[in-house]
Write a protein that holds these residues in place. Structure first.
Motif, PDB file in Angstrom:
ATOM      1  N   VAL A  90       0.912  -1.139  -0.076  1.00 22.83           N
ATOM      2  CA  VAL A  90       0.084   0.051   0.049  1.00 22.83           C
ATOM      3  C   VAL A  90       0.642   1.367   0.082  1.00 22.83           C
ATOM      4  O   VAL A  90       0.630   2.135  -0.609  1.00 22.83           O
ATOM      5  N   GLU A  91       2.089   1.145   0.709  1.00 24.62           N
ATOM      6  CA  GLU A  91       2.621   2.407   0.744  1.00 24.62           C
ATOM      7  C   GLU A  91       3.664   2.757  -0.436  1.00 24.62           C
ATOM      8  O   GLU A  91       3.615   3.767  -1.097  1.00 24.62           O
ATOM      9  N   ASP A  94       0.852   4.042  -3.140  1.00 19.70           N
ATOM     10  CA  ASP A  94       0.564   5.554  -2.612  1.00 19.70           C
ATOM     11  C   ASP A  94       1.770   6.414  -3.016  1.00 19.70           C
ATOM     12  O   ASP A  94       1.625   7.366  -3.293  1.00 19.70           O
ATOM     13  N   ARG A  98       1.123   9.601  -5.565  1.00 18.76           N
ATOM     14  CA  ARG A  98       1.507  10.920  -4.942  1.00 18.76           C
ATOM     15  C   ARG A  98       2.541  11.540  -6.117  1.00 18.76           C
ATOM     16  O   ARG A  98       2.290  12.583  -6.308  1.00 18.76           O
ATOM     17  N   ARG A 194      -6.655   7.454  -5.083  1.00 16.35           N
ATOM     18  CA  ARG A 194      -6.465   6.305  -3.991  1.00 16.35           C
ATOM     19  C   ARG A 194      -7.840   5.375  -4.433  1.00 16.35           C
ATOM     20  O   ARG A 194      -7.862   4.366  -4.030  1.00 16.35           O
ATOM     21  N   ALA A 198      -7.713   1.717  -5.193  1.00 18.08           N
ATOM     22  CA  ALA A 198      -8.116   0.760  -4.174  1.00 18.08           C
ATOM     23  C   ALA A 198      -9.066  -0.329  -4.791  1.00 18.08           C
ATOM     24  O   ALA A 198      -9.106  -1.699  -4.603  1.00 18.08           O
ATOM     25  N   PHE A 208      -5.074   3.709   3.165  1.00 17.31           N
ATOM     26  CA  PHE A 208      -4.239   4.781   2.554  1.00 17.31           C
ATOM     27  C   PHE A 208      -3.923   5.620   3.967  1.00 17.31           C
ATOM     28  O   PHE A 208      -4.988   6.023   4.584  1.00 17.31           O
TER      29      PHE A 208
END
Length: 210
Positions: A90-91, A94, A98, A194, A198, A208
């Motif tokens: 997930v990191e 993300d 970003r 996101r 997802a 997130f």
């Protein structure tokens, strides 16, 4: 007989001069736009002759192509670094999202690429760079999703297809965000990114970080 060191020094100087011209071209294009930029404008910005520019780049198209490719390759290198940094699935996802969305409505990179999209409709040399950049972005995002599937964090039957859908959705939202103030803030843009990501990987968007 000339030494290898002397030849190397001249080659280094030529590379430095080309890099300076490419950076100046990027600045001028951001100010005037791709379609309106002339070799004379770049020569004026760098205080050199048009002949010197043509010594390094045969045509304006060659110069613009090389500038766009250099910018694209730099961004792709940074994207790869971000995607490969340690962290959970997930990191990593993300971080990629970003990085992709603009830092602000005046984000210089996105202003350049939006301009390139308009020109690329008719100019094959610009369109080629855009397709290379988009392909690299989709490949890296698809790899992040595939890694998440392999680790058991994501559920996705087609990581590449998911990456293509996320890419297309984000491109449209970024155009809206950049060109129309409205209620599309960067925070809302990130939220949409996101939510879309997802859904593609079988997660609740709440996973997130805030």
């Amino acid at each position: 007989m000339q030494s290898g060191g002397a030849r190397g020094s001249r080659a280094d100087q030529a590379d430095q001069r080309r890099a300076e011209l490419l950076e100046a071209t990027r600045r001028v294009v951001l100010e005037r736009g791709l379609a309106s930029t002339r070799v004379a404008d770049i020569a004026k910005a760098t205080n050199v002759s048009g002949g010197l520019i043509h010594y390094h780049f045969a045509t304006k198209d060659d110069l613009i192509t090389e500038m766009l490719r250099s910018t694209s390759e730099s961004e792709v290198r940074r994207l790869k670094e971000i995607a490969e940094e340690p962290g959970t699935a997930v990191e990593r996802l993300d971080r990629v999202l970003r990085f992709y969305i603009p830092a602000s409505r005046s984000d210089q990179s996105w202003i350049l690429w939006l301009d390139a999209w308009a020109v690329g409709v008719r100019e094959a040399h610009v369109r080629t760079i855009l397709l290379e950049l988009e392909g690299a972005w989709i490949e890296i995002l698809g790899r992040v999703i595939a890694d998440g599937v392999a680790s058991g964090a994501f559920v996705c039957d087609d990581p590449e297809g998911s990456a293509e859908r996320i890419d297309g959705m984000l491109d449209g939202l970024v155009v809206r965000y950049t060109l129309h103030a409205g209620n599309m803030s960067r925070a809302r843009l990130l939220h949409h990114a996101r939510v879309a990501a997802a859904r593609e990987v079988g997660l609740d968007p709440a996973v997130f970080p805030a």
